[in-house]
Design a protein around this motif. Structure first.
Motif, mmCIF file in Angstrom:
data_model
loop_
_atom_site.group_PDB
_atom_site.id
_atom_site.type_symbol
_atom_site.label_atom_id
_atom_site.label_comp_id
_atom_site.label_asym_id
_atom_site.label_seq_id
_atom_site.Cartn_x
_atom_site.Cartn_y
_atom_site.Cartn_z
ATOM 1 N N ASP A 211 -33.722 5.390 -3.606
ATOM 2 C CA ASP A 211 -33.648 4.174 -2.796
ATOM 3 C C ASP A 211 -33.816 2.929 -3.666
ATOM 4 O O ASP A 211 -33.141 1.913 -3.450
ATOM 5 C CB ASP A 211 -34.728 4.201 -1.712
ATOM 6 N N GLU A 212 -34.698 3.016 -4.655
ATOM 7 C CA GLU A 212 -34.917 1.876 -5.551
ATOM 8 C C GLU A 212 -33.671 1.597 -6.389
ATOM 9 O O GLU A 212 -33.253 0.435 -6.551
ATOM 10 C CB GLU A 212 -36.120 2.182 -6.457
ATOM 11 N N VAL A 213 -33.073 2.653 -6.900
ATOM 12 C CA VAL A 213 -31.852 2.477 -7.705
ATOM 13 C C VAL A 213 -30.720 1.926 -6.846
ATOM 14 O O VAL A 213 -29.979 1.029 -7.261
ATOM 15 C CB VAL A 213 -31.454 3.823 -8.345
ATOM 16 N N ALA A 214 -30.586 2.459 -5.644
ATOM 17 C CA ALA A 214 -29.533 1.980 -4.745
ATOM 18 C C ALA A 214 -29.745 0.511 -4.398
ATOM 19 O O ALA A 214 -28.788 -0.279 -4.346
ATOM 20 C CB ALA A 214 -29.518 2.818 -3.470
ATOM 21 N N ALA A 215 -31.007 0.113 -4.164
ATOM 22 C CA ALA A 215 -31.303 -1.283 -3.851
ATOM 23 C C ALA A 215 -30.936 -2.200 -5.017
ATOM 24 O O ALA A 215 -30.330 -3.262 -4.827
ATOM 25 C CB ALA A 215 -32.777 -1.431 -3.500
ATOM 26 N N LYS A 216 -31.284 -1.786 -6.227
ATOM 27 C CA LYS A 216 -30.967 -2.614 -7.396
ATOM 28 C C LYS A 216 -29.450 -2.711 -7.605
ATOM 29 O O LYS A 216 -28.933 -3.769 -7.983
ATOM 30 C CB LYS A 216 -31.627 -2.031 -8.639
ATOM 31 N N THR A 217 -28.745 -1.620 -7.333
ATOM 32 C CA THR A 217 -27.281 -1.646 -7.445
ATOM 33 C C THR A 217 -26.678 -2.622 -6.434
ATOM 34 O O THR A 217 -25.791 -3.420 -6.764
ATOM 35 C CB THR A 217 -26.710 -0.238 -7.214
ATOM 36 N N LEU A 218 -27.180 -2.566 -5.195
ATOM 37 C CA LEU A 218 -26.702 -3.489 -4.156
ATOM 38 C C LEU A 218 -27.029 -4.936 -4.516
ATOM 39 O O LEU A 218 -26.226 -5.852 -4.272
ATOM 40 C CB LEU A 218 -27.334 -3.131 -2.810
ATOM 41 N N GLN A 219 -28.204 -5.153 -5.122
ATOM 42 C CA GLN A 219 -28.593 -6.514 -5.494
ATOM 43 C C GLN A 219 -27.705 -7.066 -6.603
ATOM 44 O O GLN A 219 -27.351 -8.250 -6.600
ATOM 45 C CB GLN A 219 -30.063 -6.529 -5.917
ATOM 46 N N VAL A 220 -27.331 -6.198 -7.530
ATOM 47 C CA VAL A 220 -26.410 -6.636 -8.585
ATOM 48 C C VAL A 220 -25.058 -7.008 -7.978
ATOM 49 O O VAL A 220 -24.449 -8.036 -8.331
ATOM 50 C CB VAL A 220 -26.244 -5.522 -9.651
ATOM 51 N N GLU A 221 -24.584 -6.195 -7.050
ATOM 52 C CA GLU A 221 -23.308 -6.488 -6.392
ATOM 53 C C GLU A 221 -23.386 -7.778 -5.587
ATOM 54 O O GLU A 221 -22.468 -8.613 -5.622
ATOM 55 C CB GLU A 221 -22.937 -5.316 -5.477
ATOM 56 N N LEU A 222 -24.514 -7.962 -4.882
ATOM 57 C CA LEU A 222 -24.685 -9.186 -4.087
ATOM 58 C C LEU A 222 -24.774 -10.413 -4.983
ATOM 59 O O LEU A 222 -24.219 -11.471 -4.651
ATOM 60 C CB LEU A 222 -25.935 -9.060 -3.215
ATOM 61 N N GLU A 223 -25.455 -10.281 -6.103
ATOM 62 C CA GLU A 223 -25.559 -11.397 -7.051
ATOM 63 C C GLU A 223 -24.178 -11.819 -7.536
ATOM 64 O O GLU A 223 -23.858 -13.013 -7.618
ATOM 65 C CB GLU A 223 -26.435 -10.970 -8.240
ATOM 66 N N SER A 224 -23.320 -10.843 -7.831
ATOM 67 C CA SER A 224 -21.961 -11.143 -8.282
ATOM 68 C C SER A 224 -21.172 -11.864 -7.185
ATOM 69 O O SER A 224 -20.476 -12.853 -7.456
ATOM 70 C CB SER A 224 -21.270 -9.844 -8.677
ATOM 71 N N LEU A 225 -21.287 -11.368 -5.937
ATOM 72 C CA LEU A 225 -20.579 -12.003 -4.825
ATOM 73 C C LEU A 225 -21.094 -13.414 -4.560
ATOM 74 O O LEU A 225 -20.319 -14.330 -4.251
ATOM 75 C CB LEU A 225 -20.723 -11.151 -3.562
ATOM 76 N N LEU A 226 -22.393 -13.604 -4.693
ATOM 77 C CA LEU A 226 -22.973 -14.931 -4.483
ATOM 78 C C LEU A 226 -22.486 -15.924 -5.531
ATOM 79 O O LEU A 226 -22.197 -17.087 -5.212
ATOM 80 C CB LEU A 226 -24.496 -14.846 -4.508
ATOM 81 N N LEU A 227 -22.388 -15.472 -6.773
ATOM 82 C CA LEU A 227 -21.904 -16.368 -7.833
ATOM 83 C C LEU A 227 -20.468 -16.804 -7.545
ATOM 84 O O LEU A 227 -20.116 -17.979 -7.716
ATOM 85 C CB LEU A 227 -21.988 -15.663 -9.187
ATOM 86 N N ALA A 228 -19.630 -15.860 -7.102
ATOM 87 C CA ALA A 228 -18.241 -16.205 -6.784
ATOM 88 C C ALA A 228 -18.185 -17.176 -5.601
ATOM 89 O O ALA A 228 -17.421 -18.156 -5.620
ATOM 90 C CB ALA A 228 -17.457 -14.939 -6.453
ATOM 91 N N ALA A 229 -19.020 -16.933 -4.572
ATOM 92 C CA ALA A 229 -19.029 -17.821 -3.414
ATOM 93 C C ALA A 229 -19.577 -19.194 -3.778
ATOM 94 O O ALA A 229 -19.074 -20.226 -3.293
ATOM 95 C CB ALA A 229 -19.865 -17.197 -2.296
ATOM 96 N N GLU A 230 -20.583 -19.238 -4.620
ATOM 97 C CA GLU A 230 -21.152 -20.529 -5.038
ATOM 98 C C GLU A 230 -20.166 -21.326 -5.877
ATOM 99 O O GLU A 230 -20.136 -22.560 -5.817
ATOM 100 C CB GLU A 230 -22.453 -20.283 -5.814
ATOM 101 N N THR A 231 -19.323 -20.619 -6.629
ATOM 102 C CA THR A 231 -18.269 -21.313 -7.388
ATOM 103 C C THR A 231 -17.288 -21.976 -6.427
ATOM 104 O O THR A 231 -16.886 -23.133 -6.631
ATOM 105 C CB THR A 231 -17.533 -20.309 -8.292
ATOM 106 N N GLN A 232 -16.900 -21.253 -5.374
ATOM 107 C CA GLN A 232 -16.014 -21.827 -4.369
ATOM 108 C C GLN A 232 -16.682 -23.005 -3.656
ATOM 109 O O GLN A 232 -16.049 -24.036 -3.380
ATOM 110 C CB GLN A 232 -15.626 -20.759 -3.337
ATOM 111 N N ALA A 233 -17.973 -22.859 -3.381
ATOM 112 C CA ALA A 233 -18.701 -23.938 -2.718
ATOM 113 C C ALA A 233 -18.793 -25.171 -3.609
ATOM 114 O O ALA A 233 -18.735 -26.317 -3.130
ATOM 115 C CB ALA A 233 -20.096 -23.457 -2.322
ATOM 116 N N GLU A 234 -18.936 -24.966 -4.911
ATOM 117 C CA GLU A 234 -18.984 -26.091 -5.854
ATOM 118 C C GLU A 234 -17.645 -26.825 -5.876
ATOM 119 O O GLU A 234 -17.602 -28.069 -5.945
ATOM 120 C CB GLU A 234 -19.341 -25.567 -7.251
#
Length: 464
Positions: A211-234
């Motif tokens: 569960d810990e590994v899966a959570a960290k994997t999801l967080q890495v994926e979410l971080e990547s998606l957030l960076l792309a969305a924040e670029t669009q927002a900028e």
């Protein structure tokens, strides 16, 4: 001799005499013969009866002897059949027991393999027993266990697959085969229980780590998606400057007069707002990918450690804030664009109305042949014929000119067009009615001719 008893009288010494003193006839010998005949007849009948009874008794005895013989024969045959049946049953049981022993030998080999595989799985699972193992170590051991666990599961399943449809054959009929079958079943179910217990133990031990590994994997994926969305927002933020500038110019233009606006400034605002919305939609889609990931993994993304939970809270907070910012910017720009579009549409309607008015003035002047700024009767007729393609009725024309005897001025030209439109509608309705009446006449004529022709045919048929 046919006389009555009163024809005789008994004298002294028992001798009878006839009335009148005559002695009786001599009948003693005849009576003896008669008695002897009767006795012989009775004895003959008795003898015949005895003979008949003896014959019947003999027949009964013979029938009893015959039936007894048949019964003995039947019992003998049944005994022979039972002996054959018992022998067949014995052979079948012997065959069943031999088949059961053969199957049990094959199953015993499978059970030995399964027990060995289960022991290997238990040994692999024991590596998880020590405390203090890291997440990576736990997952590595669990992955190694998967091989041993799969082997044990397959081996146990092989035993059950072998027994499928053979439960009765495995038991046999003898006491020893049934006992051996029960022992094998006990070993198989024991191996299955141990295998399941070991797999559950590993799963429960390694679940928090996975569960810990899966959570960290999801967080890495979410971080990547957030960076792309924040670029669009900028990018939206940068374009917001151009939208605000265009909005300021449009506001200044709109305040220049009572019905000002709808000009170049508003058109520019619409243009930059459309470009902003295109970029904004890309940002909305990027943010939607973030929220979809967050909403579908609300629990999984938090993990089990406090550090992972804290990171998940920060990331989800960034996602929600980003979504609110993008939605707010888009709504603001949509409002500015809508207001500018309304002003442009209003200006367009004003321009269209002006052009239509100029067009009607031109038409009025075209038919005002005497240039007196009035359309007289002849000029109205010419206008109707040329523009509408029909001849207006005199009574309609007089009604139109009743309010303007000298002619219709330009100010009342719109009313004139409306009245002519009504007259034109009535003209069209009258034409439709006339065409309908003509069609009805033609239909009646065709029907009458058809009926006449049919009557002629019927007459010819009747004559034939």
């Amino acid at each position: 001799g046919g006389k009555g008893a009163d024809s005789w009288a008994s004298g002294p010494g028992g001798k009878g005499f006839m009335k009148g003193g005559m002695p009786p006839p001599q009948t003693s010998a005849a009576q003896d013969i008669l008695r002897r005949g009767e006795e012989i007849l009775r004895q003959t009948q008795l003898f015949q009866e005895q003979s008949r009874k003896q014959e019947e008794d003999q027949k009964k005895q013979e029938e009893m002897e015959r039936r007894k013989a048949q019964l003995e024969q039947y019992r003998k045959e049944q005994a022979e059949k039972q002996a054959i049946k018992d022998e067949e049953i014995r052979k079948l049981r012997e065959e069943a027991d031999n088949e059961a022993r053969t199957l049990q030998e094959e199953l015993a080999k499978l059970v030995e393999v399964a027990e060995a595989e289960v022991k290997n799985a238990e040994a692999a699972a024991s590596a998880l027993d020590p405390a203090g193992l890291t997440t990576e170590e736990l997952i590595t051991i669990a992955d190694e266990f998967e091989v041993a666990g799969s082997g044990a599961t397959s081996a146990v399943k092989g035993c059950f697959d072998f027994m499928e449809g053979k439960h009765i054959k495995l038991k046999g009929t003898a006491e020893d085969t049934m006992s051996a079958c029960a022992a094998l079943l006990k070993r198989i179910h024991g191996s299955k229980a141990t295998c399941d217990k070991t797999k559950t133990k590993v799963l429960m031990r390694v679940k928090p780590a996975r569960d810990e590994v899966a959570a960290k994997t999801l967080q890495v994926e979410l971080e990547s998606l957030l960076l792309a969305a924040e670029t669009q927002a900028e990018t939206m933020k940068e374009m917001q400057v151009a939208v605000d500038s265009a909005a300021q110019s449009a506001t200044t233009e709109a305040k220049s007069g009572p019905e000002a606006g709808g000009g170049a400034a508003d058109q520019e605002l619409i243009r930059v707002s459309t470009e902003f919305e295109n970029v904004g939609m890309a940002a909305v889609q990027a943010v939607a990918r973030c929220t979809t990931l967050m909403d579908s993994n609300v629990t999984r993304i938090r993990g089990t450690s406090e550090e992972t939970k804290s990171t998940a809270t920060k990331l989800t907070g960034r996602g929600r804030l980003l979504r609110a910012t993008v939605d707010e910017s888009l709504n603001k720009v949509k409002t500015l664009k809508s207001n500018a579009q309304q002003r442009v549409d209003r200006e367009a309607r004003k321009l269209a109305a002006k052009k239509e008015a100029e067009k009607q003035v031109g038409i009025f002047k075209q038919y005002d042949k005497d240039s007196d700024e009035l359309l007289n009767e002849e000029e109205i007729k010419a206008y109707v014929t040329a523009e509408y393609g029909f001849t207006i009725a005199e009574e309609k024309l007089k009604l139109i000119l009743s309010s303007s005897p000298n002619g219709v001025p330009l100010a009342e030209f719109a009313r004139l067009r409306s009245q002519i439109g009504v007259a034109y509608s009535e003209f069209l309705a009258k034409q439709r009615k006339e065409r309908s009446a003509q069609q009805s006449v033609l239909i009646k004529k065709d029907t009458s001719e058809a009926q006449s022709a049919l009557s002629g045919v019927e007459s010819e048929v009747a004559k034939a």
